[in-house]
Design a protein around this motif. Structure first.
Motif, PDB file in Angstrom:
ATOM      1  N   LYS A  67      -1.638  11.393   8.045  1.00  0.00           N
ATOM      2  CA  LYS A  67      -3.103  11.093   8.365  1.00  0.00           C
ATOM      3  C   LYS A  67      -3.598   9.567   8.573  1.00  0.00           C
ATOM      4  O   LYS A  67      -4.710   9.355   8.922  1.00  0.00           O
ATOM      5  N   ILE A  68      -2.480   8.721   8.254  1.00  0.00           N
ATOM      6  CA  ILE A  68      -2.878   7.182   8.054  1.00  0.00           C
ATOM      7  C   ILE A  68      -1.814   6.592   9.219  1.00  0.00           C
ATOM      8  O   ILE A  68      -1.825   5.245   9.136  1.00  0.00           O
ATOM      9  N   LEU A  69      -1.354   7.436  10.033  1.00  0.00           N
ATOM     10  CA  LEU A  69      -0.264   6.850  11.025  1.00  0.00           C
ATOM     11  C   LEU A  69      -0.717   7.167  12.371  1.00  0.00           C
ATOM     12  O   LEU A  69      -1.503   8.101  12.718  1.00  0.00           O
ATOM     13  N   THR A  70      -0.531   6.368  13.457  1.00  0.00           N
ATOM     14  CA  THR A  70      -0.744   6.230  14.806  1.00  0.00           C
ATOM     15  C   THR A  70       0.228   7.239  15.285  1.00  0.00           C
ATOM     16  O   THR A  70       1.470   7.427  14.749  1.00  0.00           O
ATOM     17  N   PRO A  71       0.218   7.559  16.623  1.00  0.00           N
ATOM     18  CA  PRO A  71       1.458   8.537  17.388  1.00  0.00           C
ATOM     19  C   PRO A  71       2.431   7.649  17.308  1.00  0.00           C
ATOM     20  O   PRO A  71       3.647   8.136  17.468  1.00  0.00           O
ATOM     21  N   GLN A  72       2.308   6.318  17.314  1.00  0.00           N
ATOM     22  CA  GLN A  72       3.588   5.403  17.554  1.00  0.00           C
ATOM     23  C   GLN A  72       4.267   5.235  15.956  1.00  0.00           C
ATOM     24  O   GLN A  72       5.101   4.330  15.746  1.00  0.00           O
ATOM     25  N   TYR A  73       3.449   5.804  15.132  1.00  0.00           N
ATOM     26  CA  TYR A  73       4.132   5.586  13.355  1.00  0.00           C
ATOM     27  C   TYR A  73       3.866   4.314  13.182  1.00  0.00           C
ATOM     28  O   TYR A  73       4.282   3.798  12.197  1.00  0.00           O
ATOM     29  N   ASP A  74       2.678   3.631  13.350  1.00  0.00           N
ATOM     30  CA  ASP A  74       2.181   2.327  12.971  1.00  0.00           C
ATOM     31  C   ASP A  74       0.824   3.019  12.156  1.00  0.00           C
ATOM     32  O   ASP A  74       0.438   3.899  12.194  1.00  0.00           O
ATOM     33  N   LEU A  75       0.709   1.750  11.049  1.00  0.00           N
ATOM     34  CA  LEU A  75      -0.183   2.066  10.154  1.00  0.00           C
ATOM     35  C   LEU A  75      -1.705   2.116  10.935  1.00  0.00           C
ATOM     36  O   LEU A  75      -1.885   0.884  11.540  1.00  0.00           O
ATOM     37  N   ASN A  76      -2.651   3.046  10.650  1.00  0.00           N
ATOM     38  CA  ASN A  76      -3.953   3.147  11.152  1.00  0.00           C
ATOM     39  C   ASN A  76      -4.628   2.952  10.179  1.00  0.00           C
ATOM     40  O   ASN A  76      -5.133   3.328   9.074  1.00  0.00           O
ATOM     41  N   VAL A  77      -5.488   1.337  10.187  1.00  0.00           N
ATOM     42  CA  VAL A  77      -6.018   0.919   9.317  1.00  0.00           C
ATOM     43  C   VAL A  77      -7.321   1.486   9.084  1.00  0.00           C
ATOM     44  O   VAL A  77      -7.750   1.814   7.885  1.00  0.00           O
ATOM     45  N   ALA A  78      -7.861   1.910  10.212  1.00  0.00           N
ATOM     46  CA  ALA A  78      -9.282   2.595   9.987  1.00  0.00           C
ATOM     47  C   ALA A  78      -9.027   3.906   9.134  1.00  0.00           C
ATOM     48  O   ALA A  78      -9.821   4.401   8.314  1.00  0.00           O
ATOM     49  N   ALA A  79      -8.369   4.427   9.572  1.00  0.00           N
ATOM     50  CA  ALA A  79      -7.705   5.867   8.932  1.00  0.00           C
ATOM     51  C   ALA A  79      -7.422   5.635   7.449  1.00  0.00           C
ATOM     52  O   ALA A  79      -7.808   6.540   6.623  1.00  0.00           O
ATOM     53  N   TYR A  80      -6.761   4.779   6.999  1.00  0.00           N
ATOM     54  CA  TYR A  80      -6.317   4.515   5.787  1.00  0.00           C
ATOM     55  C   TYR A  80      -7.633   4.058   4.875  1.00  0.00           C
ATOM     56  O   TYR A  80      -7.714   4.781   3.728  1.00  0.00           O
ATOM     57  N   ASN A  81      -8.433   3.483   5.605  1.00  0.00           N
ATOM     58  CA  ASN A  81      -9.715   3.156   4.814  1.00  0.00           C
ATOM     59  C   ASN A  81     -10.679   4.290   4.523  1.00  0.00           C
ATOM     60  O   ASN A  81     -11.433   4.493   3.564  1.00  0.00           O
ATOM     61  N   SER A  82     -10.502   5.073   5.309  1.00  0.00           N
ATOM     62  CA  SER A  82     -11.234   6.556   5.304  1.00  0.00           C
ATOM     63  C   SER A  82     -10.801   7.496   4.567  1.00  0.00           C
ATOM     64  O   SER A  82     -11.413   8.063   3.835  1.00  0.00           O
ATOM     65  N   TYR A  83      -9.351   7.550   4.559  1.00  0.00           N
ATOM     66  CA  TYR A  83      -8.610   8.683   3.816  1.00  0.00           C
ATOM     67  C   TYR A  83      -8.631   7.982   2.119  1.00  0.00           C
ATOM     68  O   TYR A  83      -8.494   8.911   1.220  1.00  0.00           O
ATOM     69  N   GLY A  84      -8.608   6.832   2.072  1.00  0.00           N
ATOM     70  CA  GLY A  84      -8.320   6.281   0.683  1.00  0.00           C
ATOM     71  C   GLY A  84      -6.791   5.683   0.333  1.00  0.00           C
ATOM     72  O   GLY A  84      -6.008   5.917   1.115  1.00  0.00           O
ATOM     73  N   LYS A  85      -6.930   4.861  -0.788  1.00  0.00           N
ATOM     74  CA  LYS A  85      -5.737   4.169  -1.391  1.00  0.00           C
ATOM     75  C   LYS A  85      -4.739   5.234  -1.821  1.00  0.00           C
ATOM     76  O   LYS A  85      -5.094   6.580  -2.250  1.00  0.00           O
ATOM     77  N   LEU A  86      -3.542   5.001  -1.795  1.00  0.00           N
ATOM     78  CA  LEU A  86      -2.380   5.857  -2.237  1.00  0.00           C
ATOM     79  C   LEU A  86      -1.951   5.436  -3.670  1.00  0.00           C
ATOM     80  O   LEU A  86      -2.050   4.221  -4.160  1.00  0.00           O
ATOM     81  N   TYR A  87      -1.850   6.408  -4.502  1.00  0.00           N
ATOM     82  CA  TYR A  87      -1.442   6.326  -5.931  1.00  0.00           C
ATOM     83  C   TYR A  87      -0.308   6.714  -6.246  1.00  0.00           C
ATOM     84  O   TYR A  87       0.472   7.500  -5.658  1.00  0.00           O
ATOM     85  N   LEU A  88       0.342   5.950  -7.294  1.00  0.00           N
ATOM     86  CA  LEU A  88       1.638   6.655  -7.924  1.00  0.00           C
ATOM     87  C   LEU A  88       1.618   7.122  -9.282  1.00  0.00           C
ATOM     88  O   LEU A  88       0.578   6.607 -10.146  1.00  0.00           O
ATOM     89  N   SER A  89       2.366   7.989  -9.560  1.00  0.00           N
ATOM     90  CA  SER A  89       2.655   8.243 -11.009  1.00  0.00           C
ATOM     91  C   SER A  89       2.992   6.905 -12.027  1.00  0.00           C
ATOM     92  O   SER A  89       3.645   6.060 -11.461  1.00  0.00           O
ATOM     93  N   PRO A  90       2.465   6.845 -13.069  1.00  0.00           N
ATOM     94  CA  PRO A  90       2.764   5.610 -14.087  1.00  0.00           C
ATOM     95  C   PRO A  90       4.097   5.520 -14.267  1.00  0.00           C
ATOM     96  O   PRO A  90       4.402   3.958 -13.980  1.00  0.00           O
ATOM     97  N   LEU A  91       5.121   6.366 -14.244  1.00  0.00           N
ATOM     98  CA  LEU A  91       6.433   5.917 -14.583  1.00  0.00           C
ATOM     99  C   LEU A  91       6.968   5.519 -13.474  1.00  0.00           C
ATOM    100  O   LEU A  91       7.967   4.606 -13.333  1.00  0.00           O
ATOM    101  N   PHE A  92       6.627   6.061 -12.185  1.00  0.00           N
ATOM    102  CA  PHE A  92       7.276   5.747 -11.013  1.00  0.00           C
ATOM    103  C   PHE A  92       6.734   4.560 -10.517  1.00  0.00           C
ATOM    104  O   PHE A  92       7.720   3.593 -10.086  1.00  0.00           O
ATOM    105  N   ALA A  93       5.533   4.062 -10.942  1.00  0.00           N
ATOM    106  CA  ALA A  93       4.859   2.472 -10.427  1.00  0.00           C
ATOM    107  C   ALA A  93       5.355   1.606 -11.378  1.00  0.00           C
ATOM    108  O   ALA A  93       5.968   0.599 -11.007  1.00  0.00           O
ATOM    109  N   LEU A  94       5.508   1.865 -12.769  1.00  0.00           N
ATOM    110  CA  LEU A  94       6.243   0.830 -13.498  1.00  0.00           C
ATOM    111  C   LEU A  94       7.777   0.754 -13.154  1.00  0.00           C
ATOM    112  O   LEU A  94       8.452  -0.508 -13.139  1.00  0.00           O
ATOM    113  N   SER A  95       8.760   1.893 -12.778  1.00  0.00           N
ATOM    114  CA  SER A  95      10.045   1.659 -12.524  1.00  0.00           C
ATOM    115  C   SER A  95      10.184   0.861 -11.077  1.00  0.00           C
ATOM    116  O   SER A  95      11.088  -0.055 -11.121  1.00  0.00           O
ATOM    117  N   ILE A  96       9.181   0.935 -10.264  1.00  0.00           N
ATOM    118  CA  ILE A  96       9.322   0.041  -9.175  1.00  0.00           C
ATOM    119  C   ILE A  96       8.914  -1.530  -9.597  1.00  0.00           C
ATOM    120  O   ILE A  96       9.842  -2.440  -8.944  1.00  0.00           O
TER     121      ILE A  96
END
Length: 379
Positions: free
Chosen positions: A262-291
């Motif tokens: 939902k946040i990618l263009t047909p060329q698989y680039d980031l669609n900033v407007a769609a990203y702002n409309s759909y919302g931020k992405l979140y990670l689970s705490p263990l996965f985020a801390l491991s990264i």
């Protein structure tokens, strides 16, 4: 693989024609003789060149798989093959280019090579002992026993791989599953009878030094049993209670699975407007801390080696360049001609040129615009 090659090699040695052929003044035959240990070693080396350290596919295959499976991007076979080959071969050339020292520290590789040598000698050499078990019989007995043992947790009763009495005691409690599950939680109270599970994280405890195991255990306890629970239950860091405590999935702010299409263009680039409309992405705490800790580990490793082992590395490198001492590996390799430095340098240069060609070929399909701070994922 080493075991399966043996009957195939002996079958080919008994069936391939022994006729000699000539090509451009060079003679060769498809059947030079009985299948021997050197051929077995060469096959093992070739097979291991196609997998990453510790088994599995080459690291670059993961990127190609993600492109095709998740982003539906088409990548022609030749380009994908060049990416895999260059990323694998560059490692070998760097090893040849930098690994000229006569005195090396390679205890783990020594043990692996020693185990391979023992296996191949058992498969190829005849044991002259008249009493007791021969090496082949000893190997076959333990092969059957290990197969039968692994069948229990690996196929018939998979629960034994990570058995959690906490989850059994409170089967309806979500908190108990988060604390006790060995697959989707912290694994408190869980134990295993599966050797693959014991050696999965830090390798075999029979090989790894005790101080290394203890160091990892202390870090594991601090990270998994102290930091993660505090972030999850006490401080609710990054709204972590909305998500599983351990998951490698992406989530929306409401805890639903994040749909990246939902946040990618047909060329698989980031669609900033769609990203702002759909919302931020979140990670689970263990996965985020491991990264986050993964980035910290890179700097910590370099700093630790420089502070604690820098003088040893410098002293050993200087003595190696002067050929003051040669270990057993260097003495054995003296029987073979060394690859000229010019050949290795030319190979490295050619591989970097191929890498640049790969980048140009896939740039329009893989490249994405630089993501600003306002678009960073919410951990």
């Amino acid at each position: 693989m080493q075991i399966g090659v043996l009957p195939i090699g002996r079958f080919m040695a008994s069936t391939l024609p022994k006729k000699k052929y000539s090509f451009l003044g060079y003679g060769f035959t498809l059947n030079p003789g009985p299948f021997n240990m050197k051929e077995h070693v060469i096959i093992t080396i070739f097979a291991n060149c196609g997998v990453s350290y510790g088994g599995g596919d080459a690291y670059s295959i993961g990127a190609i798989t993600v492109m095709k499976a998740y982003y539906k991007q088409s990548l022609n076979f030749l380009c994908a093959l060049l990416i895999v080959l260059t990323t694998q071969v560059i490692k070998m050339d760097l090893g040849l280019w930098l690994g000229r020292d006569a005195e090396e520290i390679f205890r783990l590789n020594q043990l692996k090579c020693g185990g391979l040598q023992t296996l191949l000698r058992a498969l190829h050499e005849k044991d002259s002992r008249s009493k007791g078990l021969s090496r082949m019989k000893f190997f076959l007995i333990f092969l059957v026993a290990s197969f039968a043992y692994y069948t229990l947790p690996g196929y018939l009763f998979p629960m034994l791989t990570f058995f959690s009495w906490v989850c059994w005691a409170w089967p309806r409690s979500i908190t108990a599953q988060q604390i006790g599950s060995g697959y989707h939680g912290l694994g408190v109270g869980a134990f295993t009878l599966d050797w693959a599970g014991i050696s999965a994280y830090h390798g075999s405890p029979l090989v790894t030094p005790w101080f290394s195991i203890l160091n990892v255990a202390v870090g594991f306890i601090m990270f998994i049993y102290i930091i993660v629970p505090l972030c999850y239950w006490k401080y609710n860091t990054f709204d972590s209670r909305k998500f599983p405590i351990f998951s490698n999935q992406l989530f929306t702010s409401t805890g639903q699975k994040y749909d990246t299409t939902k946040i990618l263009t047909p060329q698989y680039d980031l669609n900033v407007a769609a990203y702002n409309s759909y919302g931020k992405l979140y990670l689970s705490p263990l996965f985020a801390l491991s990264i986050g800790s993964g980035f910290a580990r890179i700097t910590a490793t370099i700093t630790h080696v420089a502070l604690f082992h820098g003088s040893d590395i410098w002293r050993q490198s200087r003595s190696a360049m002067k050929s003051a001492k040669m270990d057993i590996h260097a003495r054995l390799m003296k029987n073979y001609k060394e690859v000229p430095q010019m050949v290795v340098s030319d190979s490295l240069g050619g591989e970097h040129c191929v890498v640049l060609v790969d980048v140009v070929c896939v740039e329009r399909r893989c490249a994405a615009p630089v993501v600003g701070d306002d678009l960073r994922p919410s951990f």
